[in-house]
Design a protein around this motif. Sequence first.
Motif, PDB file in Angstrom:
ATOM      1  N   ASN A 186      51.397  16.179 -15.434  1.00 55.84           N
ATOM      2  CA  ASN A 186      52.099  16.065 -14.165  1.00 55.84           C
ATOM      3  C   ASN A 186      52.987  14.839 -14.167  1.00 55.84           C
ATOM      4  N   ALA A 187      53.938  14.819 -13.264  1.00 56.52           N
ATOM      5  CA  ALA A 187      54.874  13.700 -13.178  1.00 56.52           C
ATOM      6  C   ALA A 187      55.333  13.534 -11.738  1.00 56.52           C
ATOM      7  N   LYS A 188      55.664  12.288 -11.399  1.00 53.90           N
ATOM      8  CA  LYS A 188      56.171  11.988 -10.052  1.00 53.90           C
ATOM      9  C   LYS A 188      57.239  10.910 -10.155  1.00 53.90           C
ATOM     10  N   TYR A 189      58.339  11.116  -9.432  1.00 57.88           N
ATOM     11  CA  TYR A 189      59.429  10.139  -9.426  1.00 57.88           C
ATOM     12  C   TYR A 189      59.745   9.769  -7.981  1.00 57.88           C
ATOM     13  N   LYS A 190      59.677   8.459  -7.687  1.00 52.70           N
ATOM     14  CA  LYS A 190      59.950   7.978  -6.341  1.00 52.70           C
ATOM     15  C   LYS A 190      61.448   7.813  -6.129  1.00 52.70           C
ATOM     16  N   LEU A 191      61.915   8.354  -5.011  1.00 55.69           N
ATOM     17  CA  LEU A 191      63.314   8.264  -4.631  1.00 55.69           C
ATOM     18  C   LEU A 191      63.476   7.242  -3.506  1.00 55.69           C
ATOM     19  N   ASN A 193      64.185   5.644   0.215  1.00 57.03           N
ATOM     20  CA  ASN A 193      63.806   6.025   1.576  1.00 57.03           C
ATOM     21  C   ASN A 193      62.491   6.787   1.637  1.00 57.03           C
ATOM     22  N   ASP A 194      61.563   6.426   0.730  1.00 52.34           N
ATOM     23  CA  ASP A 194      60.195   6.961   0.738  1.00 52.34           C
ATOM     24  C   ASP A 194      60.109   8.455   0.399  1.00 52.34           C
ATOM     25  N   PHE A 195      61.137   8.995  -0.245  1.00 45.85           N
ATOM     26  CA  PHE A 195      61.077  10.362  -0.762  1.00 45.85           C
ATOM     27  C   PHE A 195      60.563  10.324  -2.199  1.00 45.85           C
ATOM     28  N   ALA A 196      60.064  11.489  -2.665  1.00 45.01           N
ATOM     29  CA  ALA A 196      59.610  11.606  -4.055  1.00 45.01           C
ATOM     30  C   ALA A 196      59.693  13.057  -4.480  1.00 45.01           C
ATOM     31  N   ILE A 197      59.896  13.270  -5.776  1.00 42.73           N
ATOM     32  CA  ILE A 197      59.807  14.608  -6.346  1.00 42.73           C
ATOM     33  C   ILE A 197      58.668  14.594  -7.370  1.00 42.73           C
ATOM     34  N   SER A 198      57.968  15.702  -7.488  1.00 43.85           N
ATOM     35  CA  SER A 198      56.831  15.748  -8.405  1.00 43.85           C
ATOM     36  C   SER A 198      56.584  17.179  -8.841  1.00 43.85           C
ATOM     37  N   GLY A 199      55.823  17.309  -9.905  1.00 48.70           N
ATOM     38  CA  GLY A 199      55.502  18.640 -10.410  1.00 48.70           C
ATOM     39  C   GLY A 199      54.397  18.582 -11.444  1.00 48.70           C
ATOM     40  N   ALA A 200      53.882  19.751 -11.795  1.00 50.93           N
ATOM     41  CA  ALA A 200      52.807  19.846 -12.781  1.00 50.93           C
ATOM     42  C   ALA A 200      52.879  21.195 -13.479  1.00 50.93           C
ATOM     43  N   VAL A 201      52.389  21.214 -14.716  1.00 50.36           N
ATOM     44  CA  VAL A 201      52.242  22.447 -15.484  1.00 50.36           C
ATOM     45  C   VAL A 201      50.837  22.440 -16.074  1.00 50.36           C
ATOM     46  N   GLY A 202      50.089  23.517 -15.860  1.00 54.38           N
ATOM     47  CA  GLY A 202      48.721  23.570 -16.349  1.00 54.38           C
ATOM     48  C   GLY A 202      48.355  24.927 -16.913  1.00 54.38           C
ATOM     49  N   HIS A 203      47.210  24.961 -17.579  1.00 54.59           N
ATOM     50  CA  HIS A 203      46.699  26.211 -18.136  1.00 54.59           C
ATOM     51  C   HIS A 203      45.208  26.304 -17.848  1.00 54.59           C
ATOM     52  N   TYR A 204      44.769  27.496 -17.413  1.00 58.58           N
ATOM     53  CA  TYR A 204      43.352  27.752 -17.154  1.00 58.58           C
ATOM     54  C   TYR A 204      42.821  28.681 -18.239  1.00 58.58           C
ATOM     55  N   TRP A 205      41.794  28.204 -18.977  1.00 57.75           N
ATOM     56  CA  TRP A 205      41.092  29.044 -19.939  1.00 57.75           C
ATOM     57  C   TRP A 205      39.773  29.460 -19.299  1.00 57.75           C
ATOM     58  N   LEU A 206      39.524  30.759 -19.230  1.00 55.18           N
ATOM     59  CA  LEU A 206      38.334  31.289 -18.566  1.00 55.18           C
ATOM     60  C   LEU A 206      37.573  32.209 -19.512  1.00 55.18           C
ATOM     61  N   GLY A 207      36.246  32.143 -19.460  1.00 50.83           N
ATOM     62  CA  GLY A 207      35.413  32.893 -20.391  1.00 50.83           C
ATOM     63  C   GLY A 207      35.043  34.285 -19.912  1.00 50.83           C
ATOM     64  N   ASN A 208      33.943  34.810 -20.428  1.00 49.45           N
ATOM     65  CA  ASN A 208      33.478  36.158 -20.111  1.00 49.45           C
ATOM     66  C   ASN A 208      32.318  36.119 -19.124  1.00 49.45           C
ATOM     67  N   THR A 209      32.190  37.184 -18.340  1.00 48.59           N
ATOM     68  CA  THR A 209      31.113  37.288 -17.370  1.00 48.59           C
ATOM     69  C   THR A 209      30.559  38.710 -17.351  1.00 48.59           C
ATOM     70  N   THR A 210      29.319  38.846 -16.898  1.00 49.32           N
ATOM     71  CA  THR A 210      28.686  40.169 -16.761  1.00 49.32           C
ATOM     72  C   THR A 210      28.269  40.439 -15.318  1.00 49.32           C
ATOM     73  N   VAL A 211      28.671  39.582 -14.375  1.00 43.50           N
ATOM     74  CA  VAL A 211      28.180  39.718 -13.001  1.00 43.50           C
ATOM     75  C   VAL A 211      28.799  40.892 -12.252  1.00 43.50           C
ATOM     76  N   PHE A 212      29.877  41.473 -12.774  1.00 44.51           N
ATOM     77  CA  PHE A 212      30.545  42.547 -12.051  1.00 44.51           C
ATOM     78  C   PHE A 212      30.018  43.932 -12.414  1.00 44.51           C
ATOM     79  N   GLY A 213      28.973  43.996 -13.224  1.00 36.99           N
ATOM     80  CA  GLY A 213      28.350  45.283 -13.542  1.00 36.99           C
ATOM     81  C   GLY A 213      29.195  46.183 -14.417  1.00 36.99           C
ATOM     82  N   ALA A 214      30.137  45.611 -15.142  1.00 35.07           N
ATOM     83  CA  ALA A 214      31.012  46.424 -15.993  1.00 35.07           C
ATOM     84  C   ALA A 214      30.963  45.921 -17.431  1.00 35.07           C
ATOM     85  N   GLY A 215      29.782  45.514 -17.862  1.00 34.29           N
ATOM     86  CA  GLY A 215      29.655  44.996 -19.218  1.00 34.29           C
ATOM     87  C   GLY A 215      30.203  43.589 -19.310  1.00 34.29           C
ATOM     88  N   ASN A 216      30.712  43.246 -20.478  1.00 30.85           N
ATOM     89  CA  ASN A 216      31.241  41.911 -20.728  1.00 30.85           C
ATOM     90  C   ASN A 216      32.701  41.860 -20.289  1.00 30.85           C
TER      91      ASN A 216
END
Length: 293
Positions: A186-191, A193-216
């Motif tokens: 993530n990054a933030k740049y102060k402008l 008169n108390d303004f700022a621009i900011s942003g982020a880029v991320g990735h979510y890695w998620l595993g396997n589950t069996t709670v939905f009753g449809a196998g793995n």
Amino acid sequence: MFRKVVLTGLLAAALGSGAQAADVAAPPAIAAPAPWAFDFAFGGKLMSDYNFRGISQSARGPAINIYGELRYGWLYGGAAFWTTKLPTRPVGEIDIYAGIRPVIGDLTLDFGAMFYLYTPERQFITTGAETPVALAGTWTPRNTDFLEFYGKAGYDITPQFNLGGAVYYSANWLGTGAYGLYAEVNAKYKLPNDFAISGAVGHYWLGNTTVFGAGNFNIQDYLYWNAGVSWTYKDAVTLDLRYHGTNLTSQQCFATTGDYRGVFTGSGRSNWCGHSVVATLSVDLQWSKLPYK
């Protein structure tokens, strides 16, 4: 599934020099942290949508957040409440967290753990008779509470520009039994008169589950990004307008969230992960900085 606000601690260093009787310069004084003292931070948010890592937690509707955090030097612990509208129908999300937040020069670190509590909950299961196309299934775990560990870092490259990153890990993401690993830059740049621009880029890695009753079942990994502009008044009140997006399709979003509207309409789709613009008005106060106390 949650979200969350990054707070900083304070560290002052003193560097001195002197002269001895023979005009030989004394070595610099050893840098020392400021005296540790208790403090309390508190505040809240009013949001047009509670967006947590790209996914709406309030069914694209408005939400409210309040929090309180006790601090002692670098150490901190707190709790926060968020209103939600989720398939398991909890009153809201309660976050309980603690950690350490060292500040070393221009570098701020943050290591801690957070427990996400959703209560009371009711597992979302349909037999098919109550849906237009007889769509039956188990759409959520019985209990979506989970524990997450995190590490964050932010560095002030200049007084105006901060660059950071964060990693979050849970061994039982949303009670599914699947791991969840999220990382972002993530990054933030102060402008002026108390303004700022900011942003982020991320990735979510998620595993396997069996709670939905449809196998793995493999929960879909996804990319998330945001960008926005903010204005802050007297370091306490902030108005933020932010774009959020993911690369999840509406079908993948439905499979990840169990969006009840996708079930009851029979569409098997959800717009909770799509592109959106969220407006947030937040107030953040600190007891030691209040003008009257």
